[in-house]
Design a protein around this motif. Structure first.
Motif, PDB file in Angstrom:
ATOM      1  N   PHE A  12       0.821  -1.358  -0.164  1.00  0.00           N
ATOM      2  CA  PHE A  12      -0.077  -0.016  -0.019  1.00  0.00           C
ATOM      3  C   PHE A  12       0.881   1.327   0.152  1.00  0.00           C
ATOM      4  O   PHE A  12       0.380   2.312  -0.723  1.00  0.00           O
ATOM      5  N   SER A  13       1.861   1.257   0.891  1.00  0.00           N
ATOM      6  CA  SER A  13       2.809   2.478   0.918  1.00  0.00           C
ATOM      7  C   SER A  13       3.467   2.810  -0.476  1.00  0.00           C
ATOM      8  O   SER A  13       3.691   3.913  -0.694  1.00  0.00           O
ATOM      9  N   GLY A  14       3.970   1.586  -1.298  1.00  0.00           N
ATOM     10  CA  GLY A  14       4.658   1.824  -2.283  1.00  0.00           C
ATOM     11  C   GLY A  14       3.683   2.345  -3.463  1.00  0.00           C
ATOM     12  O   GLY A  14       3.988   3.079  -4.343  1.00  0.00           O
ATOM     13  N   TYR A  15       2.303   1.685  -3.412  1.00  0.00           N
ATOM     14  CA  TYR A  15       1.415   2.209  -4.449  1.00  0.00           C
ATOM     15  C   TYR A  15       0.939   3.572  -4.360  1.00  0.00           C
ATOM     16  O   TYR A  15       0.946   4.438  -5.385  1.00  0.00           O
ATOM     17  N   TYR A  16       0.893   4.054  -3.055  1.00  0.00           N
ATOM     18  CA  TYR A  16       0.350   5.513  -2.895  1.00  0.00           C
ATOM     19  C   TYR A  16       1.318   6.394  -2.953  1.00  0.00           C
ATOM     20  O   TYR A  16       1.091   7.618  -3.234  1.00  0.00           O
ATOM     21  N   MET A  17       2.762   6.096  -2.699  1.00  0.00           N
ATOM     22  CA  MET A  17       3.901   6.932  -2.750  1.00  0.00           C
ATOM     23  C   MET A  17       4.055   7.344  -4.236  1.00  0.00           C
ATOM     24  O   MET A  17       4.465   8.296  -4.616  1.00  0.00           O
ATOM     25  N   PHE A  18       3.833   6.262  -5.280  1.00  0.00           N
ATOM     26  CA  PHE A  18       3.975   6.467  -6.635  1.00  0.00           C
ATOM     27  C   PHE A  18       3.008   6.636  -7.379  1.00  0.00           C
ATOM     28  O   PHE A  18       3.048   6.847  -9.032  1.00  0.00           O
ATOM     29  N   THR A  19       1.744   6.590  -6.964  1.00  0.00           N
ATOM     30  CA  THR A  19       0.715   6.776  -7.909  1.00  0.00           C
ATOM     31  C   THR A  19       0.456   8.190  -8.559  1.00  0.00           C
ATOM     32  O   THR A  19      -0.118   8.292  -9.729  1.00  0.00           O
ATOM     33  N   LYS A  20       0.807   8.924  -7.901  1.00  0.00           N
ATOM     34  CA  LYS A  20       0.906  10.473  -8.549  1.00  0.00           C
ATOM     35  C   LYS A  20       2.272  10.731  -9.385  1.00  0.00           C
ATOM     36  O   LYS A  20       3.156  10.500  -8.481  1.00  0.00           O
ATOM     37  N   PRO A  21       2.306  11.004 -10.242  1.00  0.00           N
ATOM     38  CA  PRO A  21       3.486  11.087 -11.204  1.00  0.00           C
ATOM     39  C   PRO A  21       4.182  12.286 -10.404  1.00  0.00           C
ATOM     40  O   PRO A  21       3.679  13.478 -10.140  1.00  0.00           O
ATOM     41  N   LYS A  22       5.489  12.191 -10.150  1.00  0.00           N
ATOM     42  CA  LYS A  22       6.546  13.208  -9.665  1.00  0.00           C
ATOM     43  C   LYS A  22       7.795  12.826 -10.406  1.00  0.00           C
ATOM     44  O   LYS A  22       8.190  11.902 -10.748  1.00  0.00           O
ATOM     45  N   VAL A  23       8.279  13.952 -10.583  1.00  0.00           N
ATOM     46  CA  VAL A  23       9.959  14.051 -11.008  1.00  0.00           C
ATOM     47  C   VAL A  23      10.784  13.878  -9.812  1.00  0.00           C
ATOM     48  O   VAL A  23      11.401  14.865  -9.524  1.00  0.00           O
ATOM     49  N   TRP A  24      11.025  12.724  -9.592  1.00  0.00           N
ATOM     50  CA  TRP A  24      11.915  12.404  -8.281  1.00  0.00           C
ATOM     51  C   TRP A  24      13.292  12.797  -8.436  1.00  0.00           C
ATOM     52  O   TRP A  24      14.053  12.997  -7.497  1.00  0.00           O
ATOM     53  N   GLY A  25      13.655  12.845  -9.917  1.00  0.00           N
ATOM     54  CA  GLY A  25      15.195  13.298  -9.937  1.00  0.00           C
ATOM     55  C   GLY A  25      15.466  14.645  -9.776  1.00  0.00           C
ATOM     56  O   GLY A  25      16.626  15.111  -9.694  1.00  0.00           O
ATOM     57  N   THR A  26      14.445  15.579  -9.573  1.00  0.00           N
ATOM     58  CA  THR A  26      14.675  16.907  -9.537  1.00  0.00           C
ATOM     59  C   THR A  26      14.876  17.455  -8.155  1.00  0.00           C
ATOM     60  O   THR A  26      14.116  16.704  -6.894  1.00  0.00           O
ATOM     61  N   LYS A  27      15.821  18.102  -7.563  1.00  0.00           N
ATOM     62  CA  LYS A  27      15.926  18.326  -6.257  1.00  0.00           C
ATOM     63  C   LYS A  27      14.620  18.988  -5.509  1.00  0.00           C
ATOM     64  O   LYS A  27      14.714  18.563  -4.357  1.00  0.00           O
ATOM     65  N   ALA A  28      14.012  19.667  -6.109  1.00  0.00           N
ATOM     66  CA  ALA A  28      12.769  20.407  -5.272  1.00  0.00           C
ATOM     67  C   ALA A  28      11.593  19.652  -5.040  1.00  0.00           C
ATOM     68  O   ALA A  28      11.263  19.491  -3.901  1.00  0.00           O
ATOM     69  N   VAL A  29      11.573  18.368  -5.815  1.00  0.00           N
ATOM     70  CA  VAL A  29      10.657  17.397  -5.474  1.00  0.00           C
ATOM     71  C   VAL A  29      11.184  16.339  -4.288  1.00  0.00           C
ATOM     72  O   VAL A  29      10.537  16.156  -3.464  1.00  0.00           O
ATOM     73  N   TYR A  30      12.222  15.947  -4.650  1.00  0.00           N
ATOM     74  CA  TYR A  30      12.931  15.155  -3.810  1.00  0.00           C
ATOM     75  C   TYR A  30      13.044  15.683  -2.221  1.00  0.00           C
ATOM     76  O   TYR A  30      12.658  15.131  -1.006  1.00  0.00           O
ATOM     77  N   VAL A  31      13.642  16.833  -2.177  1.00  0.00           N
ATOM     78  CA  VAL A  31      13.536  17.608  -0.763  1.00  0.00           C
ATOM     79  C   VAL A  31      12.275  17.796  -0.229  1.00  0.00           C
ATOM     80  O   VAL A  31      12.085  17.672   1.032  1.00  0.00           O
ATOM     81  N   GLY A  32      11.424  18.133  -1.171  1.00  0.00           N
ATOM     82  CA  GLY A  32      10.071  18.556  -0.552  1.00  0.00           C
ATOM     83  C   GLY A  32       9.420  17.234   0.023  1.00  0.00           C
ATOM     84  O   GLY A  32       8.679  17.384   1.074  1.00  0.00           O
ATOM     85  N   GLU A  33       9.450  16.217  -0.807  1.00  0.00           N
ATOM     86  CA  GLU A  33       8.890  14.906  -0.250  1.00  0.00           C
ATOM     87  C   GLU A  33       9.883  14.396   0.954  1.00  0.00           C
ATOM     88  O   GLU A  33       9.037  13.891   1.838  1.00  0.00           O
ATOM     89  N   MET A  34      10.977  14.499   1.094  1.00  0.00           N
ATOM     90  CA  MET A  34      11.611  14.031   2.346  1.00  0.00           C
ATOM     91  C   MET A  34      11.239  14.996   3.542  1.00  0.00           C
ATOM     92  O   MET A  34      11.508  14.383   4.604  1.00  0.00           O
ATOM     93  N   LYS A  35      11.108  16.152   3.474  1.00  0.00           N
ATOM     94  CA  LYS A  35      10.644  16.857   4.401  1.00  0.00           C
ATOM     95  C   LYS A  35       9.344  16.627   5.037  1.00  0.00           C
ATOM     96  O   LYS A  35       8.909  16.438   6.315  1.00  0.00           O
ATOM     97  N   LYS A  36       8.286  16.025   3.925  1.00  0.00           N
ATOM     98  CA  LYS A  36       7.036  15.610   4.543  1.00  0.00           C
ATOM     99  C   LYS A  36       7.390  14.244   5.391  1.00  0.00           C
ATOM    100  O   LYS A  36       6.449  14.225   6.495  1.00  0.00           O
ATOM    101  N   ARG A  37       8.232  13.378   4.877  1.00  0.00           N
ATOM    102  CA  ARG A  37       8.490  12.262   5.540  1.00  0.00           C
ATOM    103  C   ARG A  37       9.012  12.696   7.219  1.00  0.00           C
ATOM    104  O   ARG A  37       9.065  11.639   8.175  1.00  0.00           O
ATOM    105  N   TRP A  38       9.819  13.580   7.211  1.00  0.00           N
ATOM    106  CA  TRP A  38      10.105  13.970   8.502  1.00  0.00           C
ATOM    107  C   TRP A  38       9.222  14.019   9.625  1.00  0.00           C
ATOM    108  O   TRP A  38       9.200  13.453  10.734  1.00  0.00           O
ATOM    109  N   GLY A  39       7.857  14.745   9.410  1.00  0.00           N
ATOM    110  CA  GLY A  39       6.875  14.814  10.371  1.00  0.00           C
ATOM    111  C   GLY A  39       6.030  13.554  10.321  1.00  0.00           C
ATOM    112  O   GLY A  39       5.380  12.888  11.359  1.00  0.00           O
TER     113      GLY A  39
END
Length: 356
Positions: free
Chosen positions: A75-102
């Protein structure tokens, strides 16, 4: 008559409703004593009450229970990647990791620390020596508490989920460009040839499977339901027979192959409950808010206290004691949640990553 929902909404509701039965399975995984894990039952199972306890506890805790955590990874893998994101870009990656902090890292630190403090408090109460006598001993204990154990053992799932989140660009590339690598990894897993332990290979496999399905927006419930005529009977029969099958050697592969079969069966059953038993489905949805708290809290003194009480009185290793233990643990967690949500709502929300 139930209103027909769009496929995505039906999938979401079925997944959400499955989370509560799955967390009950997680609790029951931890109810039997450690000595019961890996036991192989005799085919001529006698009719004594202890034999029935062995069979039922093994079938639920060590057979059916094997698919609970992989489903959460799925379930975690499905919903983490079901919305297209450009994971290779710094802004997207850093933003998503900030969410994981909380949502992941802070709750993980809080509940591992709570487990450590509870353990050390008990040790002090018993007059035992604490392991903080040297820098090496302290580092060893802290590394176990937050990484190698962890101290709150069920949180190995969150630890691995944090690691997999940091590896999101790699998993995204595999899921979109080279999904065949998952089959190779699964074959290595079946052969017990995966050269690492953290994150757990099974977590990597089912999280990546979820990413593959999510990135293609494949309805996993509808996919499982295509084979429900044979999936459900096969998963039931396997659950009933695998307690007699050793986990070591060649036959141990059957236990690993059972997990995806049982997961497909659970998805089919979740879809069936959604379609045919709306009251039960809505009850499961109403219990979803308790899932993460039960998961992080049940091993912090609660399970050990209840299990110890029942064991001292000779009740734990009985069929009714087995179910009583799991039921009481869940009940205490629900009461604890109700008290904390009333008197310490903000602190509880932070400790649950906003899942309140």
């Amino acid at each position: 008559m139930r209103q027909t929902l769009p496929p995505d909404q039906r999938l979401s509701e079925v997944v959400r409703a499955l989370r509560f039965p799955l967390i009950l399975l997680v609790v029951f995984i931890h109810v039997p004593l450690a000595s019961g894990e890996g036991q192989v039952l005799a085919l001529d199972l006698p009719g004594s009450s202890y034999s029935w306890y062995q069979y039922i506890s093994r079938a639920l805790s060590f057979i059916l229970g094997d698919m609970a955590v992989p489903m959460f990874f799925l379930f975690s893998g499905y919903y983490m990647f079901t919305k297209p994101k450009v994971w290779g870009t710094k802004a997207v990656y850093v933003g998503e990791m900030k969410k994981r902090w909380g949502t992941l890292i802070l709750p993980y630190i809080i509940w591992c620390t709570a487990s450590l403090l509870a353990d050390q408090g008990l040790a002090l109460a018993k007059g035992e020596a604490l392991p903080w006598t040297s820098l090496g001993a302290s580092f060893s204990r802290l590394s176990y508490t937050f990484v190698l154990g962890p101290e709150n053992f069920p949180l190995w799932y969150v630890r691995d989920l944090i690691i997999l989140s940091f590896l999101a660009p790699v998993i995204d590339w595999v899921s979109r460009r080279a999904p065949w690598l998952l089959l190779l990894l699964f074959l290595l897993y079946l052969a017990n040839c995966c050269p690492w332990e953290i994150p757990a290979p099974r977590g990597v496999i089912y999280f990546t499977l979820g990413a593959i399905l999510g990135s293609r927006r494949i309805d996993m419930v509808a996919l499982a339901e295509r084979g429900r005529v044979w999936v459900l009977p096969a998963s039931v029969i396997a659950t009933l027979l695998l307690p007699f099958c050793p986990e070591a050697g060649v036959l141990g592969t059957l236990h690993l192959l059972y997990v995806p079969l049982a997961m497909a069966g659970a998805l089919c059953l979740g879809g069936w409950v959604y379609d045919r038993m709306p009251k039960l489905h809505h009850f499961h949805l109403s219990m979803e808010k308790y899932v993460f708290f039960i998961y992080v809290a049940h091993e912090v003194l609660i399970l050990s206290a209840v299990r110890g009480f029942l064991y001292r009185h000779g009740w734990l290793e009985t069929v009714w004691g087995y179910f009583l233990c799991g039921g009481v643990v869940v009940g205490i967690c629900l009461i604890g949640y109700a008290i904390l949500s009333r008197w310490a709502r903000r602190s509880l929300a932070i400790s649950l990553g906003g899942r309140l």
